[in-house]
Write an enzyme that holds these catalytic residues in place. Structure first.
Site, PDB file in Angstrom:
ATOM      1  N   ILE A  10      -2.950  -6.852  14.429  1.00  0.00           N
ATOM      2  CA  ILE A  10      -1.919  -6.653  15.465  1.00  0.00           C
ATOM      3  C   ILE A  10      -2.450  -5.743  16.572  1.00  0.00           C
ATOM      4  O   ILE A  10      -2.322  -6.034  17.756  1.00  0.00           O
ATOM      5  CB  ILE A  10      -0.646  -6.053  14.825  1.00  0.00           C
ATOM      6  CG1 ILE A  10      -0.157  -6.978  13.713  1.00  0.00           C
ATOM      7  CG2 ILE A  10       0.430  -5.814  15.878  1.00  0.00           C
ATOM      8  CD1 ILE A  10       0.892  -6.386  12.808  1.00  0.00           C
ATOM      9  N   ASN A  47       0.856  -1.194   0.000  1.00  0.00           N
ATOM     10  CA  ASN A  47       0.000   0.000   0.000  1.00  0.00           C
ATOM     11  C   ASN A  47       0.890   1.242   0.000  1.00  0.00           C
ATOM     12  O   ASN A  47       2.113   1.141   0.045  1.00  0.00           O
ATOM     13  CB  ASN A  47      -0.967  -0.028   1.198  1.00  0.00           C
ATOM     14  CG  ASN A  47      -0.231  -0.061   2.516  1.00  0.00           C
ATOM     15  OD1 ASN A  47       0.472   0.870   2.870  1.00  0.00           O
ATOM     16  ND2 ASN A  47      -0.375  -1.164   3.247  1.00  0.00           N
ATOM     17  N   LYS A 105     -11.255  -2.737  18.738  1.00  0.00           N
ATOM     18  CA  LYS A 105      -9.873  -3.156  18.973  1.00  0.00           C
ATOM     19  C   LYS A 105      -9.424  -2.831  20.397  1.00  0.00           C
ATOM     20  O   LYS A 105      -8.253  -2.917  20.720  1.00  0.00           O
ATOM     21  CB  LYS A 105      -8.953  -2.488  17.943  1.00  0.00           C
ATOM     22  CG  LYS A 105      -9.385  -2.782  16.506  1.00  0.00           C
ATOM     23  CD  LYS A 105      -8.312  -2.443  15.498  1.00  0.00           C
ATOM     24  CE  LYS A 105      -8.842  -2.592  14.080  1.00  0.00           C
ATOM     25  NZ  LYS A 105      -7.791  -2.760  13.083  1.00  0.00           N
ATOM     26  N   LYS A 110     -13.698   1.331  15.470  1.00  0.00           N
ATOM     27  CA  LYS A 110     -12.383   0.712  15.691  1.00  0.00           C
ATOM     28  C   LYS A 110     -11.918   0.850  17.132  1.00  0.00           C
ATOM     29  O   LYS A 110     -11.340  -0.067  17.708  1.00  0.00           O
ATOM     30  CB  LYS A 110     -11.347   1.368  14.776  1.00  0.00           C
ATOM     31  CG  LYS A 110     -11.067   0.514  13.578  1.00  0.00           C
ATOM     32  CD  LYS A 110     -10.361   1.229  12.491  1.00  0.00           C
ATOM     33  CE  LYS A 110     -11.102   0.902  11.203  1.00  0.00           C
ATOM     34  NZ  LYS A 110     -10.560   1.570  10.058  1.00  0.00           N
TER      35      LYS A 110
END
Ligand code: C5P
Length: 419
Positions: free
Chosen positions: A323, A226, A359, A355
């Protein structure tokens, strides 16, 4: 491009009829591009509503000391340190007395005592209260302590009496704010402690940062990648090291030099990055800046895939480990602060909020990476800072400045966690 960094004002609104003028003051400060956070005392809420202050400042209004101390987002220490200047308007007799004598029984007085920045007070009270020897004594004490004053003015009072005690007009207070801001507003620590502070706000802390893209190979010469340059992640690692932290940077393939004073490990794939992160833990702060590929290719060819007009290769993708989520959701050895980035090209805040929860992060730094933004690979960044408690919009700054501010903010948050 280096943008002018807007100054940050913490406005403490005391409980007096002049509180309505604080709304106009906020409007004027915002017009001049100051970032304004406001705190209302219990009595102030009788005069102005949280909602009106919130609408004008564009950020959350604080009013409860205990709601702040038991949360992991913005603690009272951080709230008091985050500003460049504290403005008390209206500064009531009660607030003046509390500050002069070091009382800290509520949020406003605690912030005034805990701050490391200058204070500007705009007194407002009845003429007799202002002229009372106790108030005059307290103001003298505060002046000796370095507090600046603007007003009060003489005139007709809301209570019908005449004399000194009217709060200065917002334009006057704004001028006083700008005058104080011409000088350094930090209040230095005593010499012996200052030396320790010079070691850095993150001295003795361990910070783990991921940066850059990951490359997911599908044959020995080709990979999926990317556009991440690693500039923001590397700048954050450098800023944390400059703040005295022991920093480990786990970097995907980038064309950048390893930052000075940072232990840098180089990886290629998301799975390698996760392995290195797990080895490098524990840490006090984890900052996942890397643009980790969401997938890797199920089967990597051992030799270069040949062109074949009859059969176009078809790549099967398999999801990569997340991660950031793995670190945020650790039941044991979770860093005190886990910070993620959310690069979004649409519904920026909404997606970043999802998020933050999914997360289990303490903060998400959201940035718009739509084609027009120029953020990916560029020198500057425009970010929104989201915590469970708060949402802030930072002006466009170069990536080094974003890094410095973020590190200062995280150091404050870490101090607030008591860990
Ligand atoms: O879900 P999304 O990729 O948008 O989340 C971005 C954040 O999550 C970044 O902080 C990034 O470093 C992290 N991330 C990660 N591992 C992944 C995907 C994203 O650590 N596999």
């Amino acid at each position: 491009m280096t943008a002018i960094v807007e100054k940050r004002i913490l406005l403490i609104i005391g409980g007096g009829i002049a509180a309505y003028k604080a709304l106009e003051l906020i409007r004027r400060l915002r017009e001049r591009r100051y970032f304004v956070r406001a705190v209302l005392t219990g009595a102030a809420k009788e005069f102005v509503t949280k909602l009106s202050v919130e609408s004008l400042t564009g950020s959350r209004v604080y009013d409860d000391l205990f709601a702040l101390t038991d949360e992991s987002g913005m603690g009272h220490i951080e709230l008091s340190r985050d500003a460049d200047l504290l403005v008390v308007a209206p500064a009531t007799a009660d607030l003046i007395t509390k500050l002069a004598h070091g009382l800290a029984g509520d949020l406003a007085s605690t912030l005034l005592l805990a701050t490391d920045k200058k204070i500007l007070a705009a007194p407002a009270m009845n003429v007799r209260m202002w002229l009372h020897p106790a108030t005059q004594r307290n103001c003298k004490l505060l002046q000796e302590d370095g507090v600046s004053f603007v007003g009060p003015e003489e005139g007709e009072m809301a209570c019908g009496e005449h004399g000194p005690g009217r709060m200065s007009e917002p334009a006057e207070i704004l001028a006083a704010v700008e005058k104080v801001l011409l000088r350094d507003t930090r209040i230095p620590l005593p010499e012996n402690l200052a030396r320790k502070e010079a070691a850095g706000v993150l001295a003795g802390r361990r910070v783990l940062v991921t940066s850059g893209p990951t490359h997911e190979p599908f044959d020995p010469v080709r990979y999926i990648a990317n556009r991440s340059s690693g500039k923001q992640g590397h700048a954050i690692a450098a800023a944390a090291a400059a703040a005295g932290a022991d920093v480990v940077l786990i970097s995907g393939p980038v064309a950048l030099a390893d930052p000075l004073g940072v232990k840098t490990l180089h990886v290629e794939t998301a799975r390698d990055m996760l392995r290195e992160v797990e080895t490098a833990l524990p840490a006090d702060i984890f900052i996942g800046v890397a643009a980790v590929a969401d997938w890797h290719v199920a089967k990597t060819a051992h030799t270069k895939i040949k062109k074949n007009p009859k059969q176009t290769p078809c790549l099967t993708l398999v999801e990569n480990p997340d991660i950031l989520a793995a670190v945020g959701q650790r039941s044991k050895g979770r860093p005190a602060l886990v910070v993620g980035f959310a690069a979004e090209s649409e519904k920026l805040i909404e997606n970043a909020q999802v998020k933050l929860a999914a997360k289990n992060c303490d903060m998400i730094v959201a940035n718009d990476v739509g084609e027009a933004s120029g953020v990916l690979g560029g020198e500057s960044n425009k970010v929104f800072i989201l915590t469970k408690e708060d949402k802030e919009s930072w002006p466009t700054m170069d990536k080094q400045e974003v890094a410095r501010r973020l590190v200062a903010r995280l150091a404050g948050m870490l101090a607030g966690t008591g860990r």
